[in-house]
Scaffold this active site. Structure first.
Site, mmCIF file in Angstrom:
data_model
loop_
_atom_site.group_PDB
_atom_site.id
_atom_site.type_symbol
_atom_site.label_atom_id
_atom_site.label_comp_id
_atom_site.label_asym_id
_atom_site.label_seq_id
_atom_site.Cartn_x
_atom_site.Cartn_y
_atom_site.Cartn_z
ATOM 1 N N HIS A 291 59.124 -35.882 9.043
ATOM 2 C CA HIS A 291 59.855 -36.993 8.446
ATOM 3 C C HIS A 291 60.708 -37.723 9.476
ATOM 4 O O HIS A 291 60.724 -38.953 9.537
ATOM 5 C CB HIS A 291 60.736 -36.480 7.298
ATOM 6 N N ARG B 285 45.951 -36.898 39.978
ATOM 7 C CA ARG B 285 46.214 -35.698 40.782
ATOM 8 C C ARG B 285 46.068 -34.431 39.957
ATOM 9 O O ARG B 285 46.713 -34.285 38.925
ATOM 10 C CB ARG B 285 47.636 -35.763 41.358
ATOM 11 N N ARG C 286 41.411 -36.554 42.060
ATOM 12 C CA ARG C 286 41.424 -35.916 43.381
ATOM 13 C C ARG C 286 41.499 -34.411 43.221
ATOM 14 O O ARG C 286 42.358 -33.891 42.483
ATOM 15 C CB ARG C 286 42.616 -36.425 44.194
ATOM 16 N N GLU D 108 42.484 -40.547 55.078
ATOM 17 C CA GLU D 108 43.907 -40.336 55.363
ATOM 18 C C GLU D 108 44.151 -39.624 56.685
ATOM 19 O O GLU D 108 45.288 -39.280 57.014
ATOM 20 C CB GLU D 108 44.546 -39.542 54.218
ATOM 21 N N GLY E 243 44.721 -42.997 51.847
ATOM 22 C CA GLY E 243 46.020 -42.401 51.556
ATOM 23 C C GLY E 243 46.994 -42.853 52.627
ATOM 24 O O GLY E 243 47.065 -42.243 53.699
ATOM 25 N N SER E 244 47.710 -43.925 52.353
ATOM 26 C CA SER E 244 48.504 -44.556 53.408
ATOM 27 C C SER E 244 49.642 -43.670 53.889
ATOM 28 O O SER E 244 50.048 -43.755 55.060
ATOM 29 C CB SER E 244 49.044 -45.903 52.930
ATOM 30 N N ASN E 245 50.175 -42.792 53.045
ATOM 31 C CA ASN E 245 51.267 -41.920 53.481
ATOM 32 C C ASN E 245 50.810 -40.957 54.570
ATOM 33 O O ASN E 245 51.401 -40.869 55.649
ATOM 34 C CB ASN E 245 51.830 -41.134 52.300
ATOM 35 N N ASP E 246 49.756 -40.193 54.310
ATOM 36 C CA ASP E 246 49.267 -39.245 55.311
ATOM 37 C C ASP E 246 48.696 -39.962 56.521
ATOM 38 O O ASP E 246 48.877 -39.523 57.666
ATOM 39 C CB ASP E 246 48.205 -38.322 54.692
ATOM 40 N N CYS F 258 45.466 -45.812 47.632
ATOM 41 C CA CYS F 258 46.211 -45.211 46.528
ATOM 42 C C CYS F 258 47.619 -44.807 46.926
ATOM 43 O O CYS F 258 48.270 -44.043 46.217
ATOM 44 C CB CYS F 258 45.458 -44.010 45.954
#
Length: 809
Positions: free
Chosen positions: A434, A524, A591, A693, A714-717, A764
């Site tokens: 409810h 992920r 991934r 990456e 994977g631009s960070n790695d 990504c």
């Protein structure tokens, strides 16, 4: 035209009684939406394994005639002329008087005799003693634009003529409950033009089995392609009242209709108590604690869930055809003691389905605070206010607008107070109780099933209630700052470059699916394994290597699943499956797990299987693990779950992606391992991508293109390996910059290499969302897709569109 109110009827021929089998939706003016729907469903489901109990209606004409004969209309009208429903005390006084008037008017011998005769005929039509439910059915309820759910009275397990007659009179009188009066005023219904019918229906013996509620859309996000089945032990009032946290099951409509019969996702509810009729002096419905062992089991088998979902899909299709447009449904079901399933009510869903499909208001916390309690989120909003713990009617009288209503559960009598609350928090209840239904209808966020809210939260304490973080709603201490954003989907540009989403949390998928994205560029697996499963894959594969203490902890976690392996595979498949179903048929790229050794070691049983590394960032991670003896058996579980999503659930829009693949030979070994586990590239349309990456992915992109179907940067790695910067180190973090010319050159080479080999290339990382100049740079190079978090989607769409326009000749 509606069927005549005078026939066919029961054997007494009096005209106030209509058997269910003579009713259909055209009879709403005679018997109200609830009972007309029961008649319609009797015909629709006659050939299916799930039926509708038999019964009869006491028509709205009986109500009108009784009030006319008693001369009651004038006083009822006078009661609600010049009336302020915000005056709670006056509302209570006038509502009580109105109920007395109706109750007295409906006690005539003619009506009593017809109800008693119809009950005797129903009892004679079956075997053994009859027990019935008596339910109100207003002539203006269960309409596509209004719902009177829970506003009128119902009575269960009536077993004699006098009891049924008395229950019918009390149902008639409940047309003037305080909550119903306020609802009619707020929605512009004329009291005198709303009549009430009563449905008398054979009870389903769910006291010893289960019951629940079905929505043919997700009741939070409004996502239309799932059926949500909720269930708990005992009578369904336990779920509606919010006294139990039910089990929840999702079924995906499109793949179900394609013949893929699988439960998409399930969540075990606490099911603290059950409501059941117990014999004794007069008999009574009692609240019975649920044994722990039973609480830890799902109340329905997969076969029962799928049977209920199939009937719900058929009901929705039928009512949509009658209406001439999609008609999501709110359905109640019950299971008899012999296992047979029944639909006992169906009405249009009137809140989420009426929402503007072109607009979305997003809420986002911009600060942090201590989490005081949490439960199931209702409403996808955030609100702040002082706590008011409500334990009874006296506390309700003291309630002030803008306060946070905290209680064990709510009841329909509380609706006027919920309307003025900033938010609602309850100890018990699920998303179909409810409190959840009313809060959703009133646009008030709520956290239900928090467990300890009434003990944890203190009167007057300022709290922030957030229902904007997925399935879990959280109550934070203090006034935590937040922001809102209004999105109009039709006003957002649609660039040629695909803009996709990064998702980690399956519970966010159904909401995120409303956004105008091209799919999911990165889902992920780590979040599902780490947060929702919590066990190391190798520990699951080899429990014999664990200490008794860790094995006991795993046994507690897996509940009714046969083994840790079954639990792991099911939970991972259901998590990934929910994301894939939300975006179906748009592509979803999942991934494979990419934990580092220190992160894996934190999982239950992980320290028994993980080596200790000085630099896990460039250590035993990604593709290096999948065919290695230290992890191969854990990887087999991942593959089994992903195969289940594609094969059993039918979600072939799922693509797979290999992370941190250092060498071409390593990529080849991973593909061979996946094929051994049933995930063969190209089979049943399976695409397998690889993360780009590592600088070697760029240098050897021609060779990698021969193995994989696409690349996701994977631009960070990639940036940290190009620059030689540990992005997790606060000391050298200032040197991490994805806009560095060397990083941009790597991006250029990756995109051009993919295009040269006919392979799509996406990105990504968050760089395009953080830096519009990178989005413009990538767009100019002709990148195929850019994948960002949901809250960055609107800005990225605009940045990419503007970059395309600037590139145009």
């Amino acid at each position: 035209m509606p069927r005549s109110d005078t026939g066919p009827a029961s054997t007494d021929g009096g005209g106030y009684i209509r058997p269910f089998d003579t009713l259909g939706m055209e009879d709403v003016p005679l018997v109200g939406g609830k009972t007309a729907s029961l008649g319609e469903l009797r015909g629709l489901l006659r050939s299916r394994t799930i039926g509708v109990p038999d019964g009869f209606a006491v028509t709205a004409r009986a109500y009108r005639d009784a009030l006319s004969e008693a001369g009651a209309w004038a006083e009822l009208k006078m009661l609600f002329d010049d009336f302020d429903p915000a005056d709670v005390a006056e509302l209570s006084r006038r509502g009580a008087r109105a109920r007395d008037i109706v109750y007295a008017a409906t006690g005539g011998e003619r009506l009593r005799g017809q109800i008693a005769a119809a009950f005797r005929a129903l009892a004679a039509s079956g075997e053994g003693p009859v027990s019935v439910a008596v339910r109100s059915s207003a002539t203006a309820e269960d309409l596509p634009t209004a719902s009177f759910a829970g506003q009128h009275d119902s009575f269960l397990h009536l077993r004699d003529e006098d009891g049924v007659v008395e229950a019918c009179r009390r149902c008639f009188a409940s047309l003037y409950t305080d909550r119903a009066i306020v609802y009619r005023i707020n929605n512009g219904f004329d009291h005198s033009k709303v009549a009430l019918s009563v449905a008398v229906m054979r009870m389903v013996g769910s006291d010893e089995a289960a019951s629940g509620v079905i929505f043919t859309l997700d009741p939070e996000s409004g996502f239309p392609d799932v059926v949500l089945v909720t269930g708990a032990y005992g009578l369904g009032e336990g779920i509606v009242q919010g006294s139990v946290d039910p089990d929840e099951f999702y079924v995906h409509k499109p793949t179900y209709l394609e013949g893929r019969r699988a439960v998409l996702n399930r969540r075990l509810g606490a099911k603290q108590v059950s409501l059941a009729w117990r014999p004794g002096k007069g008999g009574a419905i009692r609240t019975i604690p649920t044994p722990k062992a039973r609480r830890q089991r799902f109340c329905l088998s997969d076969a029962d869930v799928l049977a209920l979902a199939g009937s719900a899909i058929a009901i929705e299709a039928h009512y949509s055809k009658l209406a001439g447009h999609p008609m999501p449904m709110d359905i109640e079901w019950a299971q008899d003691a012999d296992g047979a399933l029944y639909v006992v009510q169906a009405r249009p869903e009137t809140v989420i389905s009426q929402r503007d499909a072109d607009r979305m208001t997003t809420f986002r916390l911009t600060g942090t605070g201590e989490v005081l309690t949490s439960g199931k989120a209702v409403g996808e909003k955030i609100a702040t206010g002082p706590v008011r713990v409500v334990r009874g009617a006296r506390d309700l009288e003291a309630f002030r607008p803008g306060e946070v209503l905290v209680s064990t559960a709510t009841s329909p009598d509380w609706d006027p107070v919920i309307k003025i609350a900033a938010t609602v928090v309850t100890d018990r209840g699920g998303r179909t109780c409810h409190a959840a239904i009313v809060a959703r209808e009133l646009g008030v966020p709520a956290v239900v099933g928090a467990g300890d809210a009434t003990q944890t939260l203190i009167d007057g304490q300022t709290v922030t209630v957030s229902c904007a973080e997925g399935e879990t709603g959280r109550v934070y201490e203090g006034a935590v700052p937040f922001e809102t954003e209004e999105l109009s989907f039709s006003s957002l540009p649609r660039p040629r470059t695909k803009v996709m989403l990064n998702l980690a949390h399956p519970d966010m998928a159904l909401r995120a699916a409303r956004l105008p994205s091209a799919g999911v560029g990165l889902a992920r697996l780590e979040f599902i394994i780490g947060e929702q499963i919590g066990m190391h894959p190798m520990a699951v594969a080899h429990p014999d290597r664990l200490s008794p203490k860790v094995r006991a902890a795993m046994a507690r976690r897996i509940g009714e699943d046969i083994s840790p392996r079954d639990y792991f595979v099911r939970r991972l498949a259901e998590g990934v499956g929910l994301i894939a179903a939300a975006f179906h048929p748009r592509p979803v790229i999942a991934r494979l797990s990419d934990f580092k050794t220190n992160e894996y070691a934190r999982l239950l049983g992980g320290r028994d299987f993980e080596p200790v590394e000085e630099n896990p960032m460039i250590g035993f991670r990604g593709a290096a693990r999948y065919d290695h003896p230290l992890y191969a058996d854990g990887f087999a579980l991942e593959c089994e779950a992903l195969l289940r999503v594609r094969r059993d659930m039918g979600l072939t829009n799922l693509r797979l992606m290999v992370p941190f693949c250092r060498r071409v030979e390593e990529g080849r070994a991973v593909l061979e391992a996946m094929a051994r586990h049933g995930l063969k590239r190209g089979e049943d349309g399976l695409e397998i991508w690889v993360m780009c990456e590592i600088p070697n992915n760029v240098v050897q992109i021609d060779a990698f293109s021969g193995l994989f179907d696409g690349f996701s940067i994977g631009s960070n790695d990639l940036a940290q390996l190009v620059l030689g910067v540990d992005r997790d180190s606060e000391v050298v973090a200032f040197d991490f910059d994805e806009r560095d010319p060397g990083v941009l050159e790597m991006l250029r080479q990756a995109i051009e290499g993919g295009r040269r080999n006919g392979r799509p290339v996406g990105i990504c990382g968050e760089a395009p969302a953080t830096y519009p100049e990178i989005a413009a740079f990538l767009t100019g190079l002709g990148i195929d897709s850019i994948s960002v978090t949901p809250d960055s989607l609107a800005g990225t769409l605009k940045a990419v569109f503007e970059a395309e326009q600037a590139e145009a000749p």
